[in-house]
Design an enzyme around this catalytic site. Structure first.
Site, mmCIF file in Angstrom:
data_model
loop_
_atom_site.group_PDB
_atom_site.id
_atom_site.type_symbol
_atom_site.label_atom_id
_atom_site.label_comp_id
_atom_site.label_asym_id
_atom_site.label_seq_id
_atom_site.Cartn_x
_atom_site.Cartn_y
_atom_site.Cartn_z
ATOM 1 N N HIS A 325 0.809 -1.230 0.000
ATOM 2 C CA HIS A 325 0.000 0.000 0.000
ATOM 3 C C HIS A 325 0.834 1.267 0.000
ATOM 4 C CE1 HIS A 325 -2.157 -3.323 2.021
ATOM 5 N NE2 HIS A 325 -3.133 -2.949 1.227
ATOM 6 N N CYS A 326 2.068 1.188 -0.504
ATOM 7 C CA CYS A 326 2.975 2.365 -0.542
ATOM 8 C C CYS A 326 3.137 2.965 0.856
ATOM 9 C CB CYS A 326 2.476 3.431 -1.511
ATOM 10 S SG CYS A 326 2.201 2.856 -3.183
ATOM 11 N N ALA A 327 2.976 2.143 1.886
ATOM 12 C CA ALA A 327 3.060 2.627 3.271
ATOM 13 C C ALA A 327 4.099 1.802 4.029
ATOM 14 C CB ALA A 327 1.699 2.541 3.943
#
Lengths: 371, 80
Positions: A325-327
């Site tokens: 999640h690009c996190a």
């Protein structure tokens, strides 16, 4: 938006009906977005291609050599990567506020890390992984108490819950069009509070002050070099107008009821782990005692997140997102770096029946296969 | 088509397209006669669009702008 595709010219670059219609629609969209997000001056609603571009406009346009920045473990790579690059180039120093294993931000660390040397504090209003909501007013107080600006990433919150950048003390707010604002992909923007200036990152034609060598001082043109995505902005404006008509409070209450139902159901599914900070009594998840955004991430014992997402999509027609999640920092905090997680997202058109179908699918997938 | 005869106009100029479009909306709403035109070259053009109105509408225009806290650069009398 379809009408826009069939009729618009290039707004602010011409004077025919098509061009003026485009310019009028863009103006109306700025005004609607300002109204929804508590911005006092709609001329400071700057459109961009997405929230990543908006965040880059803010970060590269505000930070100067020698500045100190504080961001958080909640932040998306659209914040982290520009900051890592600025740090790598030796332009800024960076500190990150950590989160614990439930994804809770360490506000004591925030207060320690933000100092009078800090130029900018960056925060996500809602974690795009857990859906937890940050105490933005508290973050603004810490930032302003040290003379720093606050840049808020409202990608997950804008349109999903009441956001009042004036009341919260937000100096710069970045939003995307394609999530809860119900616009098309390729739309987003940055809202710059009165009194705050952002140096242009992109330079070029604006349709105004053409004989001046530099970008105009006036907003929004100052940060809008090049032709806008008028058709996309028409769609975004229509989405925002619909939200204003419905009432964002009502839409948020709808999302919260779905989150409560989903998390309560997940707690009944063997081997289902729900990530983030939730009260034991989900009745407290009412937006006042305990708030939450419209996403919930889980894992299911025995399933890789990618495999689970694929099964949900292929066998149940349920669209979720698996992976990181690009996190990256948040996954590290939650201990899910190796496994990833499966994120469910809810919106105004999600129903209780959809939630129940998702829960039934999870229960089925959690059941041990018969020999 | 023959060239249109020139007539006196009051032309409001703006520093940004946002201001021009906001002025247009306010003028239509308040009944200020006129329309957006390409900014005449006689005006030091800051924004490509200007609000052209009959000279007698100038006061009405200025009061609408003031009431609604809208910005404009100048109003210039021209023969257009």
């Amino acid at each position: 938006m379809i009408a826009a595709l069939e009729s618009f010219g290039s707004g602010s670059r011409g004077y025919g009906d098509g061009e003026l219609s485009a310019a009028r629609t863009v103006l109306a969209a700025r005004q609607s977005i300002a109204r929804l997000l508590g911005a006092s001056d709609p001329s400071r609603v700057v459109f961009s291609a997405n929230v990543t571009e908006a965040l880059n406009l803010a970060l590269w346009g505000v930070l100067k050599p020698g500045d100190h920045v504080v961001a958080t473990a909640w932040d998306h790579n659209s914040v982290l990567r520009p900051l890592y690059r600025l740090e790598r180039l030796g332009l800024v120093t960076l500190d990150l506020v950590p989160a614990d294993e439930r994804g809770r931000l360490d506000y004591d660390a925030l207060e320690r890390l933000v100092t009078p040397e800090t130029r900018l504090v960056v925060a996500s209003q809602v974690s795009n992984l857990t859906g937890n909501v940050a105490d933005v007013a508290r973050i603004a107080q810490v930032a302003h108490g040290n003379g720093a600006l606050l840049l808020l990433d409202a990608a997950q919150s804008a349109g999903a819950m009441p956001v009042d950048m004036g009341a919260l003390g937000v100096d710069l707010l970045a939003f995307t069009g394609h999530k809860a604002l119900l616009g098309p992909t390729g739309t987003g923007g940055l809202i710059v509070a009165p009194g705050v200036d952002v140096e242009p990152v992109l330079t070029g034609g604006t349709g105004v002050h053409s004989y001046e060598p530099g970008q105009p001082a006036e907003y929004p043109e100052r940060l809008e070099a090049g032709t806008l995505n008028h058709h996309g902005i028409a769609g975004l404006g229509a989405g925002v107008d619909w939200i204003l008509e419905q009432g964002v409070d009502r839409l948020h209450a709808h999302d919260l009821s779905l989150v409560r139902r989903f998390v309560a159901g997940c707690r009944q599914v063997d081997g289902c782990v729900v990530y983030g900070d939730f009260p034991d009594d989900l009745g407290l998840l009412d937006g006042a005692s305990f708030d939450h955004g419209p996403v919930v991430s889980i894992n299911l014992d025995g399933w890789e997140s990618s495999e689970l997402a694929d099964a949900l999509g292929q066998d149940y027609d349920i669209a979720v997102r698996a992976g990181a999640h690009c996190a990256p920092r948040m996954h590290e905090a939650l201990g899910t770096r190796e496994t990833g997680a499966v994120r469910f997202s809810f919106g105004p058109f999600t129903t209780e029946e959809d939630i129940d179908a998702a829960l039934a699918a999870l229960a089925e997938l959690a059941a041990p296969e018969e020999a | 088509m023959a060239r249109r005869p020139k007539r006196p106009r009051a032309v409001a100029s703006f520093s940004s397209t946002f201001d021009a479009m906001a002025a247009e909306g306010a003028c239509k709403d308040a009944g200020v006669e006129g329309r957006l035109i390409p900014t005449p070259v006689a005006i030091s053009a800051e924004c490509g669009m200007a609000w052209s109105m009959p000279p007698e509408e100038r006061g009405h225009f200025e009061s609408v702008m003031a009431e609604r806290a809208l910005r404009f650069a100048a109003v210039t009398d021209l023969e257009l």
